[in-house]
Write a protein that holds these residues in place. Structure first.
Motif, PDB file in Angstrom:
ATOM      1  N   TYR A 216       0.839  -1.193   0.000  1.00 59.05           N
ATOM      2  CA  TYR A 216       0.000   0.000   0.000  1.00 59.05           C
ATOM      3  C   TYR A 216       0.879   1.251   0.000  1.00 59.05           C
ATOM      4  O   TYR A 216       1.761   1.395   0.845  1.00 59.05           O
ATOM      5  CB  TYR A 216      -0.929  -0.006   1.215  1.00 59.05           C
ATOM      6  CG  TYR A 216      -1.887  -1.170   1.203  1.00 59.05           C
ATOM      7  CD1 TYR A 216      -3.131  -1.070   0.592  1.00 59.05           C
ATOM      8  CD2 TYR A 216      -1.530  -2.387   1.790  1.00 59.05           C
ATOM      9  CE1 TYR A 216      -4.010  -2.143   0.569  1.00 59.05           C
ATOM     10  CE2 TYR A 216      -2.396  -3.473   1.772  1.00 59.05           C
ATOM     11  CZ  TYR A 216      -3.634  -3.345   1.153  1.00 59.05           C
ATOM     12  OH  TYR A 216      -4.495  -4.419   1.127  1.00 59.05           O
ATOM     13  N   GLY A 218       1.139   5.751  -0.991  1.00 61.79           N
ATOM     14  CA  GLY A 218       0.416   7.016  -1.089  1.00 61.79           C
ATOM     15  C   GLY A 218       0.574   7.651  -2.464  1.00 61.79           C
ATOM     16  O   GLY A 218       0.272   7.037  -3.485  1.00 61.79           O
ATOM     17  N   GLU A 278      -1.608  -0.965  -4.190  1.00 63.77           N
ATOM     18  CA  GLU A 278      -2.889  -0.308  -3.955  1.00 63.77           C
ATOM     19  C   GLU A 278      -2.655   1.019  -3.240  1.00 63.77           C
ATOM     20  O   GLU A 278      -1.706   1.164  -2.468  1.00 63.77           O
ATOM     21  CB  GLU A 278      -3.812  -1.196  -3.125  1.00 63.77           C
ATOM     22  CG  GLU A 278      -4.292  -2.443  -3.866  1.00 63.77           C
ATOM     23  CD  GLU A 278      -5.385  -3.169  -3.119  1.00 63.77           C
ATOM     24  OE1 GLU A 278      -6.019  -2.531  -2.232  1.00 63.77           O
ATOM     25  OE2 GLU A 278      -5.620  -4.352  -3.413  1.00 63.77           O
ATOM     26  N   TYR A 279      -3.521   1.953  -3.520  1.00 62.73           N
ATOM     27  CA  TYR A 279      -3.426   3.296  -2.928  1.00 62.73           C
ATOM     28  C   TYR A 279      -4.006   3.301  -1.520  1.00 62.73           C
ATOM     29  O   TYR A 279      -5.024   2.668  -1.247  1.00 62.73           O
ATOM     30  CB  TYR A 279      -4.178   4.296  -3.795  1.00 62.73           C
ATOM     31  CG  TYR A 279      -4.314   5.666  -3.179  1.00 62.73           C
ATOM     32  CD1 TYR A 279      -3.235   6.554  -3.151  1.00 62.73           C
ATOM     33  CD2 TYR A 279      -5.527   6.073  -2.610  1.00 62.73           C
ATOM     34  CE1 TYR A 279      -3.362   7.805  -2.583  1.00 62.73           C
ATOM     35  CE2 TYR A 279      -5.661   7.337  -2.044  1.00 62.73           C
ATOM     36  CZ  TYR A 279      -4.565   8.193  -2.025  1.00 62.73           C
ATOM     37  OH  TYR A 279      -4.693   9.436  -1.463  1.00 62.73           O
ATOM     38  N   ASP A 280      -3.331   4.022  -0.617  1.00 69.27           N
ATOM     39  CA  ASP A 280      -3.830   4.201   0.744  1.00 69.27           C
ATOM     40  C   ASP A 280      -3.610   5.661   1.135  1.00 69.27           C
ATOM     41  O   ASP A 280      -2.467   6.133   1.203  1.00 69.27           O
ATOM     42  CB  ASP A 280      -3.089   3.281   1.715  1.00 69.27           C
ATOM     43  CG  ASP A 280      -3.740   3.244   3.099  1.00 69.27           C
ATOM     44  OD1 ASP A 280      -4.348   4.256   3.500  1.00 69.27           O
ATOM     45  OD2 ASP A 280      -3.633   2.203   3.781  1.00 69.27           O
ATOM     46  N   ALA A 281      -4.698   6.371   1.380  1.00 69.25           N
ATOM     47  CA  ALA A 281      -4.630   7.800   1.680  1.00 69.25           C
ATOM     48  C   ALA A 281      -3.872   8.111   2.961  1.00 69.25           C
ATOM     49  O   ALA A 281      -3.418   9.242   3.160  1.00 69.25           O
ATOM     50  CB  ALA A 281      -6.043   8.376   1.775  1.00 69.25           C
ATOM     51  N   ARG A 282      -3.687   7.120   3.832  1.00 66.89           N
ATOM     52  CA  ARG A 282      -2.968   7.350   5.088  1.00 66.89           C
ATOM     53  C   ARG A 282      -1.520   7.763   4.849  1.00 66.89           C
ATOM     54  O   ARG A 282      -0.892   8.377   5.724  1.00 66.89           O
ATOM     55  CB  ARG A 282      -2.999   6.092   5.954  1.00 66.89           C
ATOM     56  CG  ARG A 282      -4.355   5.728   6.522  1.00 66.89           C
ATOM     57  CD  ARG A 282      -4.259   4.461   7.334  1.00 66.89           C
ATOM     58  NE  ARG A 282      -3.789   3.330   6.526  1.00 66.89           N
ATOM     59  CZ  ARG A 282      -3.474   2.145   7.022  1.00 66.89           C
ATOM     60  NH1 ARG A 282      -3.545   1.942   8.332  1.00 66.89           N
ATOM     61  NH2 ARG A 282      -3.063   1.173   6.225  1.00 66.89           N
ATOM     62  N   TYR A 283      -0.988   7.419   3.686  1.00 66.91           N
ATOM     63  CA  TYR A 283       0.410   7.715   3.417  1.00 66.91           C
ATOM     64  C   TYR A 283       0.604   9.036   2.672  1.00 66.91           C
ATOM     65  O   TYR A 283       1.723   9.395   2.311  1.00 66.91           O
ATOM     66  CB  TYR A 283       1.033   6.570   2.613  1.00 66.91           C
ATOM     67  CG  TYR A 283       1.006   5.264   3.374  1.00 66.91           C
ATOM     68  CD1 TYR A 283       1.697   5.127   4.578  1.00 66.91           C
ATOM     69  CD2 TYR A 283       0.261   4.183   2.924  1.00 66.91           C
ATOM     70  CE1 TYR A 283       1.652   3.947   5.302  1.00 66.91           C
ATOM     71  CE2 TYR A 283       0.215   2.991   3.636  1.00 66.91           C
ATOM     72  CZ  TYR A 283       0.906   2.885   4.823  1.00 66.91           C
ATOM     73  OH  TYR A 283       0.859   1.719   5.541  1.00 66.91           O
TER      74      TYR A 283
END
Length: 331
Positions: A216, A218, A278-283
């Protein structure tokens, strides 16, 4: 004249460990500061060079300490009397600095001024390298040189800006031989696992081995100038061997996006990154820095240093190193 004596803060990190190897190879006596609270195994990057305390001819010494302790810094520097000091001590993760701004400032900014003041108070003739960063530039247009205006976009960048100008101030006010190395992103198999390049290459090795399915990330469009850390520490050492102190950009002059680096790393293992990322907005960072590409013209002309490992070769060697480390751990 006896052997040169170097003090390295942050010696257990990527740059500190590579620099220690370089200096020992040049005959230096090397001292490093290690935080007492460090977790067990934090000296693992030094395993190849650290010798038994009772072995004759030992030239690497580790001292418990912390740049947040001003008194300790004065006493340690007075006792060691180093001829060269390299300051890598920092909370250096940009995304984490948004969560820990006070701690980042205390270590990264005030730690630098404590070290400079300790050198001045101890009245020793030491040359100082201050590890600076491309994060100083923030949103200013690329490529960035020593003359590009600063516009940091994170607590880490702001703290490093304080440290940068502190080194300049001590050079101008007290005639201290202090240099800032504005190092653009530099990576290696010793890079921390939470930094994006190492996160990618480690994931490639584990996905290839069937231990994971995806990673994952950003912002994939951020562009960085990625170089090879062992080459960069040589530039840092060369800066302190010059007749006069100055500040230099340390960079390859080439940029690549996180997506490009990711694609190269997965391709090296015969995989398509799009099947596993996969994209994860937390990063994502609260304030993003879009393009950091250094202009190394000054250091190439003045010192003769040039980067030799480009970002594609870097991605490949890091993947291979993570493959090897994984294989050794599974034996």
């Amino acid at each position: 004249m006896g052997a040169k004596v170097a003090l390295i803060t942050g010696i257990t990190g990527q740059d500190g460990s590579y620099l220690a190897e370089l200096l020992l190879g040049k005959g230096y006596e090397v001292h490093g500061i290690v935080r007492r609270s460090s977790h067990i195994g934090n000296t693992s990057r030094l395993d190849a060079i650290y010798q038994d305390p009772h072995e004759s001819g030992r030239r690497l010494f580790l001292h418990y300490g912390d740049v947040t302790d001003a008194g300790l810094m004065v006493n340690l520097i007075r006792d060691i009397t180093p001829t060269e000091v390299y300051n890598f001590a920092a909370q250096s993760h940009v995304r984490v600095s948004f969560d820990l701004p006070d701690y980042t400032a205390n270590v990264t900014a005030l730690g630098a001024i404590r070290l400079l003041e300790a050198i001045r108070a101890a009245r020793i003739d030491a040359r100082v390298f201050q590890a600076s960063t491309s994060e100083l530039y923030g949103t200013t247009p690329a490529p960035q040189s020593e003359l590009t205006p600063f516009h940091p976009r994170s607590p880490y960048g702001v703290a490093k800006l304080y440290a940068y100008w502190s080194a300049v101030n001590y050079r101008e006010a007290f005639d201290l031989f202090a240099c800032n190395g504005i190092a653009f992103n530099h990576e290696s198999p010793r890079r921390g696992e939470t930094f994006v390049t190492r996160k990618i290459t480690r994931a490639v090795a584990r996905i290839e081995a069937g231990l994971e399915k995806r990673v994952y990330l950003g912002n994939m469009q951020a562009v960085r100038d990625w170089g090879y850390a062992p080459e960069y520490v040589e530039a840092m050492w060369r800066m302190l061997q010059q007749d006069r102190p100055d500040d230099y950009v340390i960079a390859t002059g080439q940029g690549a996006s996180v997506e490009q680096f990711c694609a190269a790393a997965f391709a090296h293992a015969g995989m398509d990154w799009r099947d596993h990322v996969e994209y994860d907005a937390r990063y994502e960072r609260p304030a993003e820095v879009p393009h950091l590409i250094g202009d190394p013209s000054k250091i190439e002309a003045a010192i003769g240093w040039r980067a030799h490992t480009n970002w594609e070769a870097l991605a490949a060697l890091m993947v291979d190193a993570d493959r090897q480390a994984l294989a050794q751990n599974r034996e």
